[in-house]
Write a protein that holds these residues in place. Structure first.
Motif, PDB file in Angstrom:
ATOM      1  N   ASN A 129     -20.058  49.857  -9.427  1.00  0.00           N
ATOM      2  CA  ASN A 129     -18.604  50.395  -8.628  1.00  0.00           C
ATOM      3  C   ASN A 129     -17.724  50.055  -9.787  1.00  0.00           C
ATOM      4  N   ASP A 130     -17.806  50.930 -11.200  1.00  0.00           N
ATOM      5  CA  ASP A 130     -16.804  51.247 -12.470  1.00  0.00           C
ATOM      6  C   ASP A 130     -15.364  51.733 -11.931  1.00  0.00           C
ATOM      7  N   ASP A 136      -9.837  47.255  -4.496  1.00  0.00           N
ATOM      8  CA  ASP A 136     -10.682  47.569  -3.531  1.00  0.00           C
ATOM      9  C   ASP A 136     -12.356  46.905  -4.147  1.00  0.00           C
ATOM     10  N   ARG A 137     -13.427  46.345  -4.255  1.00  0.00           N
ATOM     11  CA  ARG A 137     -14.225  46.705  -5.216  1.00  0.00           C
ATOM     12  C   ARG A 137     -15.597  46.784  -4.554  1.00  0.00           C
ATOM     13  N   SER A 235      -7.252  46.138 -14.219  1.00  0.00           N
ATOM     14  CA  SER A 235      -8.305  46.030 -13.369  1.00  0.00           C
ATOM     15  C   SER A 235      -9.734  45.221 -14.143  1.00  0.00           C
ATOM     16  N   LEU A 236      -9.645  44.797 -15.722  1.00  0.00           N
ATOM     17  CA  LEU A 236     -10.728  43.829 -15.095  1.00  0.00           C
ATOM     18  C   LEU A 236      -9.641  42.531 -15.931  1.00  0.00           C
TER      19      LEU A 236
END
Length: 323
Positions: A129-130, A136-137, A235-236
């Protein structure tokens, strides 16, 4: 691959692919599964992936030494069926179980989970899920980062890692992998549904022809890429030390555009004190014939880089790539 999805036959495409790469793959036609021509060593954990067609060379192009043992192709943008996946699991299992690498789409998740339950083989799932445009992961889609996951896990499987260790490694890689895709035109699948061309850039597209999460006015690639890098790093939630950079065509991006995107991404990272450790540029996970590209950033560890550098021999990826 045919540009017009109305004239794209998955089986005709695979017949030509098997003929071109008969030293790498063999195909079981009912149910449809692409296998390694030369099975992996006994007791190696098998890696199986799959998904809708229209993303070529994903996933059939990554079947071979150092990556997948089998791939299950569905129809265009459609999940493979549970019976395809069950067949792939049971025929690939060499005695140490099977790891399923699954992109985070409802149909893929459901059918791989059903197949895992139906099969008599021991199996586990790594969910990719990248998509960096989703906060929302759990809802984030699987994009081109799946190629990096398959490459690193493929090397770890070749050296004999257990199913449990591979599952944990896969989950760690996914958590450190983010991708954003942009499109300058819709793919033929959307055009055939009656969509008209837009003058805007679609930012944050999926790989099934989904619209972007936002539309931007025409933007130069170098400006667009800098925005993408900023969001990938956000995001990371950290600045990676030794990242792997994947710049991927969505089907119709020119070499000139891919080169510009790559050089801009590396420059943007360098300005933040980040030196790219490995890069891979080309066509790996398309959306039919979309004019666009995606950028994937992986916050890699030194151990992952060693696995990335391990030998690989598949139709779409070999030892000449990925340095």
């Amino acid at each position: 691959m045919a540009k017009d999805s109305n004239h794209f036959s998955v089986k005709d495409h695979l017949k030509a692919y098997e003929l071109a790469y008969k030293d790498h793959i063999s195909i079981q036609w009912e149910p449809l599964v692409v296998y390694r021509q030369h099975p992996s060593s006994k007791n190696k954990v098998a890696l199986v992936s799959g998904g809708g067609s229209g993303h070529e060379p994903l996933h059939a192009g990554f079947v071979g030494k150092g990556m997948l043992d089998a791939a299950c192709p569905g129809e265009i943008f459609t999940s493979p069926s549970p019976d395809q996946i069950v067949s792939a699991i049971e025929q690939s299992d060499a005695g140490s179980g099977v790891l399923l690498i699954v992109k985070n789409y409802q149909g893929d998740r459901m059918n791989f989970e059903i197949a895992s339950e139906l099969s008599d083989s021991q199996s586990a799932i790594v969910l990719v899920n990248d998509d960096a445009t989703q906060t929302d992961r759990d809802a984030a889609r699987g994009l081109a980062g799946v190629v990096v996951v398959e490459k690193i896990l493929g090397a770890a499987a070749e050296k004999g890692d257990s199913l449990e260790d591979l599952t944990l490694l896969g989950e760690a890689i996914v958590s450190h992998t983010r991708t954003i895709g942009v499109a300058f035109s819709a793919c033929s699948f959307r055009k055939e549904a009656g969509e008209t061309e837009s003058e805007n850039v679609e930012y944050g597209v999926g790989i099934h022809g989904e619209r972007g999460v936002s539309c931007l006015p025409k933007t130069p690639i170098d400006v667009l890429v800098r925005q993408m890098i900023d969001q990938l790093l956000l995001s990371l939630a950290r600045v990676p030390f030794q990242p792997i950079l994947l710049v991927n065509s969505l089907g119709a991006a020119t070499d000139k555009d891919l080169t510009l995107a790559t050089e801009t991404a590396k420059a943007a990272l360098s300005e933040k004190g980040v030196s790219v450790a490995r890069e891979l540029v080309g066509t790996f996970a398309t959306t039919l014939d979309t004019d666009g590209f995606s950028i994937t950033l992986v916050d890699a560890t030194p151990e992952w880089l060693l696995l990335w550098d391990a030998p690989v021999d598949t139709p779409a990826l070999n030892a000449e790539h990925g340095r």
